[in-house]
Write a protein that holds these residues in place. Sequence first.
Motif, PDB file in Angstrom:
ATOM      1  N   ASP A 105    -105.777  46.537 -50.515  1.00 15.24           N
ATOM      2  CA  ASP A 105    -105.269  47.372 -49.555  1.00 15.24           C
ATOM      3  C   ASP A 105    -105.878  48.676 -49.630  1.00 15.24           C
ATOM      4  O   ASP A 105    -105.695  49.777 -48.717  1.00 15.24           O
ATOM      5  CB  ASP A 105    -103.689  47.815 -49.775  1.00 15.24           C
ATOM      6  N   THR A 145     -96.351  39.190 -51.680  1.00 14.79           N
ATOM      7  CA  THR A 145     -96.741  37.804 -51.319  1.00 14.79           C
ATOM      8  C   THR A 145     -96.183  37.324 -49.922  1.00 14.79           C
ATOM      9  O   THR A 145     -97.242  36.876 -49.099  1.00 14.79           O
ATOM     10  CB  THR A 145     -96.190  36.756 -52.270  1.00 14.79           C
ATOM     11  N   ASP A 146     -94.937  37.603 -49.443  1.00 13.75           N
ATOM     12  CA  ASP A 146     -94.404  37.053 -48.265  1.00 13.75           C
ATOM     13  C   ASP A 146     -95.098  38.011 -47.147  1.00 13.75           C
ATOM     14  O   ASP A 146     -95.437  37.396 -46.111  1.00 13.75           O
ATOM     15  CB  ASP A 146     -92.860  37.106 -48.313  1.00 13.75           C
ATOM     16  N   GLU A 147     -95.086  39.345 -47.336  1.00 14.93           N
ATOM     17  CA  GLU A 147     -95.677  40.075 -46.254  1.00 14.93           C
ATOM     18  C   GLU A 147     -97.012  39.962 -46.043  1.00 14.93           C
ATOM     19  O   GLU A 147     -97.629  40.121 -44.871  1.00 14.93           O
ATOM     20  CB  GLU A 147     -95.215  41.644 -46.342  1.00 14.93           C
ATOM     21  N   ALA A 148     -97.896  39.584 -47.101  1.00 15.23           N
ATOM     22  CA  ALA A 148     -99.193  39.280 -47.020  1.00 15.23           C
ATOM     23  C   ALA A 148     -99.518  37.798 -46.474  1.00 15.23           C
ATOM     24  O   ALA A 148    -100.490  37.576 -45.743  1.00 15.23           O
ATOM     25  CB  ALA A 148     -99.993  39.513 -48.253  1.00 15.23           C
ATOM     26  N   GLY A 149     -98.505  37.038 -46.751  1.00 15.78           N
ATOM     27  CA  GLY A 149     -98.803  35.635 -46.013  1.00 15.78           C
ATOM     28  C   GLY A 149     -99.639  34.841 -47.011  1.00 15.78           C
ATOM     29  O   GLY A 149    -100.282  34.230 -46.476  1.00 15.78           O
ATOM     30  N   ASN A 186    -108.551  39.342 -44.654  1.00 17.54           N
ATOM     31  CA  ASN A 186    -107.953  40.215 -44.751  1.00 17.54           C
ATOM     32  C   ASN A 186    -107.828  40.908 -43.342  1.00 17.54           C
ATOM     33  O   ASN A 186    -108.742  41.250 -42.832  1.00 17.54           O
ATOM     34  CB  ASN A 186    -108.492  41.310 -45.693  1.00 17.54           C
ATOM     35  N   ARG A 187    -106.797  41.254 -42.827  1.00 17.32           N
ATOM     36  CA  ARG A 187    -106.410  41.922 -41.455  1.00 17.32           C
ATOM     37  C   ARG A 187    -106.538  43.443 -41.208  1.00 17.32           C
ATOM     38  O   ARG A 187    -106.663  43.855 -40.449  1.00 17.32           O
ATOM     39  CB  ARG A 187    -105.269  41.433 -40.721  1.00 17.32           C
ATOM     40  N   ASP A 189    -104.175  45.186 -42.413  1.00 21.13           N
ATOM     41  CA  ASP A 189    -102.988  46.053 -42.351  1.00 21.13           C
ATOM     42  C   ASP A 189    -101.846  45.508 -43.444  1.00 21.13           C
ATOM     43  O   ASP A 189    -100.840  45.642 -43.258  1.00 21.13           O
ATOM     44  CB  ASP A 189    -102.093  45.734 -40.815  1.00 21.13           C
ATOM     45  N   GLY A 190    -102.560  44.972 -44.349  1.00 23.25           N
ATOM     46  CA  GLY A 190    -101.524  44.421 -45.541  1.00 23.25           C
ATOM     47  C   GLY A 190    -101.430  42.954 -45.282  1.00 23.25           C
ATOM     48  O   GLY A 190    -100.578  42.388 -46.264  1.00 23.25           O
ATOM     49  N   SER A 191    -101.791  42.150 -44.307  1.00 20.02           N
ATOM     50  CA  SER A 191    -101.625  40.917 -44.033  1.00 20.02           C
ATOM     51  C   SER A 191    -102.884  40.188 -44.063  1.00 20.02           C
ATOM     52  O   SER A 191    -103.959  40.539 -43.923  1.00 20.02           O
ATOM     53  CB  SER A 191    -100.853  40.495 -42.999  1.00 20.02           C
ATOM     54  N   GLU A 193    -104.898  36.402 -42.920  1.00 14.95           N
ATOM     55  CA  GLU A 193    -104.864  35.127 -41.819  1.00 14.95           C
ATOM     56  C   GLU A 193    -105.779  33.984 -42.439  1.00 14.95           C
ATOM     57  O   GLU A 193    -106.758  34.186 -43.112  1.00 14.95           O
ATOM     58  CB  GLU A 193    -105.536  35.436 -40.609  1.00 14.95           C
TER      59      GLU A 193
END
Length: 443
Positions: A105, A145-149, A186-187, A189-191, A193
């Motif tokens: 981040d 974990t969940d918010e980052a996917g 890493n997008r 924004d904390g997530s 793909e």
Amino acid sequence: MGRRTGKPGNPRRRKIWISLIATSSGLVVLGGFGYWLEVKRDTDLADARADVKAAFRHIIPEHAPALRFTNVADEAGIRMRHGPGERTRLLPEDTGSGIAWGDYDGDGDPDLYVVNFPSDPNAPPGPEDRNRLFRNEGGRFVDATDEAGVGDPAGFGMGASFADYDQDGDLDLYVTNHGPNRLFRNRGDGSFEEVAASAGVDDPLWSTGVAWGDFDRDGDLDLYVCNYVRFDLQVNAEEVVSPPEWEGIPFTLNPNSFDPQPNRLYRNQGDGTFEDVAPALWVDNPEGRSLAATFCDLDNDGWLDIYVNNDVSQNVLFRNLGGEVLPGGPHFAELSAMTGTADPRGSMGLSVGDVSGEGGRPDGNPDLFITHWIAQETPCIRRFSCLAATSSSATRPGSSGSGRSPPIPSDGDRPSSILTLTEESTSRWQTAAPLSGGMILQS
């Protein structure tokens, strides 16, 4: 004249019996010696406790500071269970899993990614069957974990590594599995793909360690992926092990029972995709059961070389020939045997550093530290010379060593100028500090 018949006291018959007894006794002794020799050299089944030393060879100075560690994982917020469920007789359970540190981040604090594996690989994943990403918030960690996917609940995790492969300023995450690997982009924004398939790095084999490095010096990070053995997760999965019942370890926990798998060298094409060039560049190491690798300029020629740790198979050193070959020609030469780095034991962990050289001072040369399976020595391989490489025309790379040698490229009438591998042009290595158990031996 009657036919002569033997009698119990006949000297000829006694000689025959003596010969039979002597031969049988010799075979028994020879078989016993062979069995003893096999047991002595079978370090995988040895009792490691006999090799654990209680004292260092060199006395620790009286006023040396004591090293003390305290487990603060719970209070720091790092709460998870690794390997949920009962232990079974699956080799991947012995192999996984790894961790990765990286500031994903961009706040200046290293964050932690922990790889996990499922409680039952043949059943739908449970709530604990996932990897974890812990975001560092100034010394305390939050499960992101969940918010980052990046949980990857369908994966059987082995290892992970952070790297900015697309050069957008944010660390991306590559995860190895028993099964398809994942590349989380890493997008910013904390997530993340998941793009492994579209990027061409979703290796379906059993992958373990990875290494990032720009081996072709085009400015993009390339990826070397270690693959282990061909293993079916359904083999003996229903048999539960209850320690300390380790006598008669099943074949499913022995890597010698399974065929090795080739490694990958993914060349970064600069557009978000990769191309596997390992077979073309002769660095796929199909005979090795690979667990770890590193990119490092081991001969100080400005080109990254590759060293690969193999379990119960020889380690390999691939020297990057770089500009010493014609464009489009081979890029690497396998120099393990001639450099003394073809370690055949159960190599696992691998680290590179500059240990003290002559006079106790760093010499500027990278050295290798390798960890092994129990009851096997752990070597620190120190390079003790780095001599300038010489070139010669029409000399096959690798002809002075062992292993596969790439074909010599031809380019019409232009003379070939490629590396001559001689004693004068090859860096040599020596084992400087063999370790066993808790003892450190300094050469």
